[in-house]
Design an enzyme around this catalytic site. Structure first.
Site: not given
Ligand code: F6R
Length: 236
Positions: A67, A136, A138, A143
């Site tokens: 990313d 979370d 990810h 996400e």
């Protein structure tokens, strides 16, 4: 999924680097899928040590990163391209032309996503994909959502992710709010996946993605559908 509990962050890093090093030795022109964030830094340090000791040759290795922040390019010291140069590529004999990070400055992120997936396909996919995990759940910047996204795509970062990444910036306001990330296709086609997670705070999410339902609300849970995943966790 194989689960290894390491006694320390250093041990976690040595185990992850050992798996990657074995891959490079076995297939000198392998394709490595790489991650940024704080957790893989120790793994990269161990790989550099092995290179300096003459154990590893990166001259034919190719890499694809997961990313990049939208709006940043390699000249920004907060970009993931800069991170990779600084933490690994500048210290080993890799040809930078063989290293790939999504272009955060692309005029059209959806075209950039398509280009990136074609690139991954043209390389024959990754031999090993290294992943970290967010609190979370990810992976990359996929996400929690209503669906899993297959393609490399633009994402709006969650507040929790922006909070977590603010530690790398002078202030929270400077954290980009968007990123481009590999989707689940590029991640899941890896022949082997290593996920590294460090710290007490990651324990719950590790349990959840490994043992809970497979759901886009916990993006890493999709890894339950891959046949060769090694999770390396260390509490401290
Ligand atoms: C980075 C990335 C992220 C991180 C995750 C964990 O390329 O893809 O998914 O792996 O945010 O980051 P750390 O390791 O800093 O806790």
């Amino acid at each position: 999924m194989k689960y290894i509990e390491a006694g320390s962050y250093e041990e976690l890093s040595r185990i992850a680097a050992g798996i990657i090093a074995d891959q490079v030795k076995e297939k000198p022109d392998c394709v490595l899928g790489l991650a940024t964030g704080s957790t893989p830094i120790g793994t990269y340090k161990e790989l550099i040590k092995k290179y300096e000791a003459g154990e590893l040759d990166f001259s034919k290795v190719k890499t694809v990163n997961l990313d990049e922040y939208i709006g940043l390019d390699g000249s920004s010291d907060q970009s993931y391209r800069y991170f990779m140069n600084h933490n690994l590529f500048d210290h080993v004999n890799i040809d930078k032309n063989n290293t790939n990070v999504p272009n955060g400055k692309a005029a059209d992120p959806s075209k950039e996503g398509a280009r990136y997936d074609e690139l991954v396909a043209s390389l024959g996919g990754t031999d090993i994909q290294l992943l970290g995990i967010g609190h979370d759940g990810h992976i990359g910047f996929n996400e929690p959502d209503e669906v899993f996204y297959a393609a490399t795509h633009e994402v709006v970062l969650d507040d929790m992710t922006i909070d977590a990444n603010a530690r790398f910036f002078a202030s929270r306001d400077e954290v980009p709010t968007k990123a481009i990330t590999m989707g689940m296709w590029a991640i899941m086609q890896a022949k082997k996946i290593i996920l590294v997670a460090n710290g007490e705070g990651k324990k719950d999410i590790v349990d959840k993605f490994m043992h809970g339902p497979v759901t886009p609300k916990v993006p890493a849970s999709i890894l339950q559908c891959h046949r060769d995943v090694t999770v390396i966790y260390s509490k401290n």
